[in-house]
Design a protein around this motif. Structure first.
Motif, PDB file in Angstrom:
ATOM      1  N   PHE A 110      40.769  -1.784   2.686  1.00 46.02           N
ATOM      2  CA  PHE A 110      41.113  -3.101   3.228  1.00 46.02           C
ATOM      3  C   PHE A 110      40.158  -4.161   2.693  1.00 46.02           C
ATOM      4  O   PHE A 110      40.577  -5.241   2.285  1.00 46.02           O
ATOM      5  N   GLY A 111      38.867  -3.848   2.685  1.00 45.83           N
ATOM      6  CA  GLY A 111      37.867  -4.816   2.233  1.00 45.83           C
ATOM      7  C   GLY A 111      37.822  -5.005   0.727  1.00 45.83           C
ATOM      8  O   GLY A 111      37.489  -6.092   0.242  1.00 45.83           O
ATOM      9  N   LEU A 112      38.138  -3.954  -0.007  1.00 53.57           N
ATOM     10  CA  LEU A 112      38.108  -3.991  -1.476  1.00 53.57           C
ATOM     11  C   LEU A 112      39.465  -3.510  -1.994  1.00 53.57           C
ATOM     12  O   LEU A 112      39.586  -2.381  -2.488  1.00 53.57           O
ATOM     13  N   PRO A 113      40.496  -4.329  -1.890  1.00 54.59           N
ATOM     14  CA  PRO A 113      41.855  -3.848  -2.192  1.00 54.59           C
ATOM     15  C   PRO A 113      42.087  -3.436  -3.641  1.00 54.59           C
ATOM     16  O   PRO A 113      43.053  -2.738  -3.923  1.00 54.59           O
ATOM     17  N   ARG A 114      41.212  -3.804  -4.555  1.00 52.78           N
ATOM     18  CA  ARG A 114      41.400  -3.415  -5.956  1.00 52.78           C
ATOM     19  C   ARG A 114      40.560  -2.213  -6.385  1.00 52.78           C
ATOM     20  O   ARG A 114      40.649  -1.772  -7.527  1.00 52.78           O
ATOM     21  N   ILE A 115      39.770  -1.655  -5.476  1.00 46.88           N
ATOM     22  CA  ILE A 115      38.958  -0.484  -5.826  1.00 46.88           C
ATOM     23  C   ILE A 115      39.891   0.704  -6.100  1.00 46.88           C
ATOM     24  O   ILE A 115      40.936   0.848  -5.462  1.00 46.88           O
ATOM     25  N   SER A 116      39.520   1.540  -7.052  1.00 44.07           N
ATOM     26  CA  SER A 116      40.358   2.706  -7.351  1.00 44.07           C
ATOM     27  C   SER A 116      40.274   3.714  -6.205  1.00 44.07           C
ATOM     28  O   SER A 116      39.295   3.748  -5.448  1.00 44.07           O
ATOM     29  N   ALA A 117      41.289   4.540  -6.096  1.00 40.12           N
ATOM     30  CA  ALA A 117      41.333   5.543  -5.034  1.00 40.12           C
ATOM     31  C   ALA A 117      40.154   6.506  -5.147  1.00 40.12           C
ATOM     32  O   ALA A 117      39.548   6.873  -4.137  1.00 40.12           O
ATOM     33  N   ILE A 118      39.808   6.898  -6.358  1.00 37.34           N
ATOM     34  CA  ILE A 118      38.698   7.842  -6.543  1.00 37.34           C
ATOM     35  C   ILE A 118      37.371   7.188  -6.164  1.00 37.34           C
ATOM     36  O   ILE A 118      36.545   7.799  -5.479  1.00 37.34           O
ATOM     37  N   ALA A 119      37.161   5.945  -6.590  1.00 37.37           N
ATOM     38  CA  ALA A 119      35.932   5.237  -6.213  1.00 37.37           C
ATOM     39  C   ALA A 119      35.858   5.057  -4.703  1.00 37.37           C
ATOM     40  O   ALA A 119      34.782   5.170  -4.102  1.00 37.37           O
ATOM     41  N   ASP A 120      36.993   4.788  -4.086  1.00 31.83           N
ATOM     42  CA  ASP A 120      37.045   4.645  -2.628  1.00 31.83           C
ATOM     43  C   ASP A 120      36.675   5.971  -1.966  1.00 31.83           C
ATOM     44  O   ASP A 120      35.888   6.007  -1.014  1.00 31.83           O
ATOM     45  N   ALA A 121      37.215   7.074  -2.456  1.00 30.16           N
ATOM     46  CA  ALA A 121      36.929   8.389  -1.876  1.00 30.16           C
ATOM     47  C   ALA A 121      35.447   8.745  -2.009  1.00 30.16           C
ATOM     48  O   ALA A 121      34.834   9.248  -1.057  1.00 30.16           O
ATOM     49  N   ILE A 122      34.872   8.475  -3.163  1.00 28.59           N
ATOM     50  CA  ILE A 122      33.446   8.765  -3.369  1.00 28.59           C
ATOM     51  C   ILE A 122      32.601   7.907  -2.443  1.00 28.59           C
ATOM     52  O   ILE A 122      31.675   8.396  -1.785  1.00 28.59           O
ATOM     53  N   THR A 123      32.928   6.625  -2.357  1.00 31.57           N
ATOM     54  CA  THR A 123      32.198   5.717  -1.470  1.00 31.57           C
ATOM     55  C   THR A 123      32.332   6.164  -0.025  1.00 31.57           C
ATOM     56  O   THR A 123      31.363   6.149   0.738  1.00 31.57           O
ATOM     57  N   THR A 124      33.535   6.571   0.358  1.00 33.28           N
ATOM     58  CA  THR A 124      33.774   7.056   1.721  1.00 33.28           C
ATOM     59  C   THR A 124      32.879   8.233   2.045  1.00 33.28           C
ATOM     60  O   THR A 124      32.214   8.261   3.085  1.00 33.28           O
ATOM     61  N   PHE A 125      32.849   9.211   1.151  1.00 36.17           N
ATOM     62  CA  PHE A 125      32.029  10.392   1.419  1.00 36.17           C
ATOM     63  C   PHE A 125      30.554  10.030   1.509  1.00 36.17           C
ATOM     64  O   PHE A 125      29.840  10.515   2.392  1.00 36.17           O
ATOM     65  N   VAL A 126      30.092   9.169   0.627  1.00 30.52           N
ATOM     66  CA  VAL A 126      28.684   8.763   0.647  1.00 30.52           C
ATOM     67  C   VAL A 126      28.350   8.038   1.951  1.00 30.52           C
ATOM     68  O   VAL A 126      27.326   8.314   2.585  1.00 30.52           O
ATOM     69  N   VAL A 127      29.207   7.108   2.363  1.00 26.74           N
ATOM     70  CA  VAL A 127      28.973   6.381   3.620  1.00 26.74           C
ATOM     71  C   VAL A 127      28.932   7.354   4.796  1.00 26.74           C
ATOM     72  O   VAL A 127      28.023   7.300   5.633  1.00 26.74           O
ATOM     73  N   CYS A 128      29.897   8.258   4.872  1.00 24.08           N
ATOM     74  CA  CYS A 128      29.942   9.226   5.973  1.00 24.08           C
ATOM     75  C   CYS A 128      28.708  10.129   5.967  1.00 24.08           C
ATOM     76  O   CYS A 128      28.121  10.410   7.023  1.00 24.08           O
ATOM     77  N   ALA A 129      28.312  10.591   4.785  1.00 24.15           N
ATOM     78  CA  ALA A 129      27.136  11.457   4.679  1.00 24.15           C
ATOM     79  C   ALA A 129      25.862  10.702   5.073  1.00 24.15           C
ATOM     80  O   ALA A 129      24.993  11.267   5.754  1.00 24.15           O
ATOM     81  N   LEU A 130      25.757   9.438   4.676  1.00 23.62           N
ATOM     82  CA  LEU A 130      24.582   8.651   5.060  1.00 23.62           C
ATOM     83  C   LEU A 130      24.529   8.421   6.571  1.00 23.62           C
ATOM     84  O   LEU A 130      23.451   8.484   7.176  1.00 23.62           O
ATOM     85  N   ILE A 131      25.669   8.174   7.184  1.00 22.56           N
ATOM     86  CA  ILE A 131      25.704   8.022   8.643  1.00 22.56           C
ATOM     87  C   ILE A 131      25.304   9.334   9.302  1.00 22.56           C
ATOM     88  O   ILE A 131      24.542   9.349  10.279  1.00 22.56           O
ATOM     89  N   GLU A 132      25.789  10.442   8.753  1.00 22.46           N
ATOM     90  CA  GLU A 132      25.425  11.763   9.297  1.00 22.46           C
ATOM     91  C   GLU A 132      23.920  11.990   9.173  1.00 22.46           C
ATOM     92  O   GLU A 132      23.273  12.448  10.124  1.00 22.46           O
ATOM     93  N   LEU A 133      23.350  11.659   8.032  1.00 20.33           N
ATOM     94  CA  LEU A 133      21.899  11.810   7.847  1.00 20.33           C
ATOM     95  C   LEU A 133      21.116  10.871   8.755  1.00 20.33           C
ATOM     96  O   LEU A 133      20.034  11.226   9.240  1.00 20.33           O
ATOM     97  N   TRP A 134      21.642   9.693   9.000  1.00 17.25           N
ATOM     98  CA  TRP A 134      20.996   8.726   9.885  1.00 17.25           C
ATOM     99  C   TRP A 134      20.831   9.309  11.292  1.00 17.25           C
ATOM    100  O   TRP A 134      19.885   8.992  12.012  1.00 17.25           O
ATOM    101  N   GLN A 135      21.729  10.202  11.669  1.00 19.43           N
ATOM    102  CA  GLN A 135      21.643  10.833  12.981  1.00 19.43           C
ATOM    103  C   GLN A 135      20.353  11.637  13.140  1.00 19.43           C
ATOM    104  O   GLN A 135      19.874  11.831  14.261  1.00 19.43           O
ATOM    105  N   LEU A 136      19.769  12.072  12.032  1.00 27.35           N
ATOM    106  CA  LEU A 136      18.499  12.811  12.087  1.00 27.35           C
ATOM    107  C   LEU A 136      17.357  11.945  12.621  1.00 27.35           C
ATOM    108  O   LEU A 136      16.368  12.473  13.123  1.00 27.35           O
ATOM    109  N   THR A 137      17.495  10.631  12.531  1.00 28.69           N
ATOM    110  CA  THR A 137      16.441   9.732  13.009  1.00 28.69           C
ATOM    111  C   THR A 137      16.452   9.577  14.525  1.00 28.69           C
ATOM    112  O   THR A 137      15.479   9.091  15.099  1.00 28.69           O
ATOM    113  N   GLY A 138      17.555   9.927  15.155  1.00 25.40           N
ATOM    114  CA  GLY A 138      17.686   9.742  16.594  1.00 25.40           C
ATOM    115  C   GLY A 138      18.149   8.349  16.993  1.00 25.40           C
ATOM    116  O   GLY A 138      18.473   8.097  18.157  1.00 25.40           O
ATOM    117  N   MET A 139      18.191   7.437  16.044  1.00 28.20           N
ATOM    118  CA  MET A 139      18.592   6.054  16.347  1.00 28.20           C
ATOM    119  C   MET A 139      20.046   5.950  16.819  1.00 28.20           C
ATOM    120  O   MET A 139      20.315   5.222  17.780  1.00 28.20           O
TER     121      MET A 139
END
Length: 132
Positions: free
Chosen positions: A57-86
């Motif tokens: 929605f925010g980047l309507p011209r991004i390729s599907a593969i770039a979107d998928a890679i970005t999605t996984f990275v964002v999700c993994a970073l949020i998951e790792l952020w949980q280690l901080t307890g914040m």
């Protein structure tokens, strides 16, 4: 004026928004209907799919593969952020934050994120075919 041929055509934000609302509803419903491993897997996949659609929605011209890679990275970073307890502290102060950021790191959440990101690619291609 038509877009230059070198530019990737933009996704329909209306279709992406509708798909996002459907995924959000399914995700909220799954938290009520599914417990245990099944709930974790389905919830993780839908969470990643929603992140995928938010990026689309925010980047309507991004390729599907770039979107998928970005999605996984964002999700993994949020998951790792949980280690901080914040995220857990944030959820204590504002309980709906737990739906967005989770509270507890679990390595088992990463495969469903990958599946959700790949489901985003499949849905993206389906939406593009419908558009044509």
């Amino acid at each position: 004026m038509p877009a230059p041929p070198s530019r990737r055509p933009a996704r329909s934000r209306v279709r992406v928004l509708v798909a996002g609302l459907v995924v959000l509803a399914l995700g909220l419903l799954s938290t009520r209907l599914l417990d245990g491993v099944a709930g974790d897997v389905v919830g993780g996949g839908l969470y990643a799919l929603l992140v995928y659609l938010a990026i689309a929605f925010g980047l309507p011209r991004i390729s599907a593969i770039a979107d998928a890679i970005t999605t996984f990275v964002v999700c993994a970073l949020i998951e790792l952020w949980q280690l901080t307890g914040m995220p857990a502290q944030l959820a204590e102060a504002f309980p709906p934050a737990a739906l967005l950021f989770g509270t507890t790191f679990t390595l088992a959440d990463l495969p469903p994120y990958a599946v959700g990101a790949l489901a985003g690619v499949a849905i993206d291609r389906l939406l593009r075919r419908i558009r044509r």
